[in-house]
Design a protein around this motif. Sequence first.
Motif, short mmCIF file in Angstrom:
data_model
loop_
_atom_site.label_atom_id
_atom_site.label_comp_id
_atom_site.label_asym_id
_atom_site.label_seq_id
_atom_site.Cartn_x
_atom_site.Cartn_y
_atom_site.Cartn_z
N VAL A 175 0.76 -1.18 -0.16
CA VAL A 175 -0.18 0.07 0.16
C VAL A 175 1.05 1.05 -0.04
O VAL A 175 0.62 2.02 -0.57
N ILE A 176 2.06 1.34 0.86
CA ILE A 176 2.77 2.56 0.96
C ILE A 176 3.93 2.56 -0.07
O ILE A 176 4.42 3.60 -0.31
N ARG A 177 3.88 1.39 -0.94
CA ARG A 177 4.61 1.58 -2.15
C ARG A 177 4.14 2.68 -3.20
O ARG A 177 4.74 3.26 -4.04
N GLU A 178 2.72 2.67 -3.15
CA GLU A 178 2.11 3.74 -4.06
C GLU A 178 2.24 5.18 -3.77
O GLU A 178 2.53 5.40 -2.69
N PRO A 179 2.04 5.98 -4.79
CA PRO A 179 2.04 7.40 -4.34
C PRO A 179 1.00 7.98 -3.33
O PRO A 179 0.11 7.22 -3.26
N ALA A 180 1.43 8.96 -2.58
CA ALA A 180 0.68 9.42 -1.65
C ALA A 180 -0.66 9.92 -2.22
O ALA A 180 -0.46 10.63 -3.48
N PRO A 181 -1.81 9.84 -1.72
CA PRO A 181 -3.11 10.45 -2.37
C PRO A 181 -3.13 11.90 -2.54
O PRO A 181 -2.42 12.42 -1.59
N PRO A 182 -3.86 12.49 -3.20
CA PRO A 182 -4.07 13.90 -2.93
C PRO A 182 -4.69 14.49 -1.79
O PRO A 182 -5.45 13.51 -1.17
N TYR A 183 -4.43 15.49 -1.18
CA TYR A 183 -4.90 15.91 -0.03
C TYR A 183 -5.07 17.50 0.01
O TYR A 183 -4.51 18.24 -0.57
N GLU A 184 -6.12 17.87 0.97
CA GLU A 184 -6.06 19.26 1.32
C GLU A 184 -5.30 19.76 2.45
O GLU A 184 -5.44 19.02 3.72
N GLY A 185 -4.40 20.29 2.48
CA GLY A 185 -3.20 20.64 3.68
C GLY A 185 -4.02 21.17 4.88
O GLY A 185 -4.99 22.01 4.57
N ARG A 186 -3.37 20.76 6.11
CA ARG A 186 -3.97 21.30 7.36
C ARG A 186 -2.77 21.45 8.29
O ARG A 186 -1.74 20.80 8.05
N ALA A 260 -10.14 11.73 4.35
CA ALA A 260 -10.06 11.40 2.76
C ALA A 260 -11.34 10.77 2.44
O ALA A 260 -12.05 10.22 3.21
N PRO A 261 -11.96 11.22 0.95
CA PRO A 261 -13.33 10.57 0.53
C PRO A 261 -13.39 9.17 0.49
O PRO A 261 -14.38 8.62 0.23
N THR A 262 -12.33 8.36 0.20
CA THR A 262 -12.31 7.09 -0.17
C THR A 262 -11.70 6.19 0.97
O THR A 262 -10.85 6.35 1.35
N GLY A 263 -12.14 4.95 0.98
CA GLY A 263 -11.37 3.96 1.82
C GLY A 263 -10.00 3.68 1.54
O GLY A 263 -9.22 3.51 2.52
N SER A 264 -9.52 3.60 0.22
CA SER A 264 -8.23 3.42 -0.19
C SER A 264 -7.42 4.39 0.40
O SER A 264 -6.33 4.19 0.78
N GLU A 265 -7.92 5.58 0.11
CA GLU A 265 -7.23 6.75 0.51
C GLU A 265 -6.72 6.84 2.09
O GLU A 265 -5.70 7.03 2.61
N ARG A 266 -7.88 6.41 2.83
CA ARG A 266 -7.86 6.54 4.22
C ARG A 266 -6.91 5.37 4.77
O ARG A 266 -6.11 5.71 5.39
#
Length: 317
Positions: A175-186, A260-266
Amino acid sequence: MTDHEDAAAVRPLTSAWVIRHLEAGERIVRTEALHGGITADMRRLTIRTRDGGTRDLVLRTFVDVEHAEDGLNREAGALTLLTGTGVPAPGLVAVDPTAAHCAYPSLLMTHLPGRTVLDDEGVATRVPLLARQLVAIHAVRPAVRPPEYVAWTTADTVVTPKGADAAAWAAAIDVIREPAPPYEGRLLHRDFHPGNVLFDVARSDPAGARITGVVDWAAASWGPADLDVAHCSTNLALLHGPAWGPRFAEAYEEAGGVLAPTGSERLYWQVRDALAFSEDVRLVARPWRESGRTELTARAVEERLDAYVTALMDAMG
């Protein structure tokens, strides 16, 4: 200079630096080591004021710690931007990130009331409080952003525990071999967990707890809210059992936080944080045992980490 023999534990150069940042006529009369941290030497300094009263400050010192300058600059910046926001963080008094004046890189701040609470008893009351506090931190909109977050592990440095579910861990590492999902910074605390939150709570009434402070801002960052939530979730899973990890994420959303909006991103952020704990479980477990959770041996924490990672992967099918 001081009235208490333990004050000698503060190096003379550092004591002189502290004194320069006191009010005229004030002096250090006592020092007390504060326990529970991993990287920093923490001491409460009792200051005698001109009117004969006392006040407390906290001295944070990094001794032979890599990236001490970055950590202290991050903390000083975070404490400055949090002033007046309602987040109960210490007030910055002074910082010497390069040890230009002190024996070691140091930061001086105000002392907050309360204590850390790591007991299983009362956790159901504290989790919603932690979630609401984290939502409040993420709601701060700083005029100057802190540095971008830094990942604390890679797919190639994860240490799969002995006897762990090898298939689940291999899938998590993928899972963490993949690129990080897009996100809104905080604004991220980046090390938000029960050991860095102070509570006012009577031992006879754990249900009456309230938060009085959030400390240790040395990793303050800009990044996804999911990463802070994942970090607290992992800590809760290791402290109180794997089920408390997902429960914290639920409490965060119930408090108005947005993940994050999707389960895979979370899952990406949950797994990225959980796997980082694999690299030094002994270091993580030690302050918990010192705080009274003697049953949390390195092996016990390792087993809980395995159960938590496995549960995360199972939940995704």
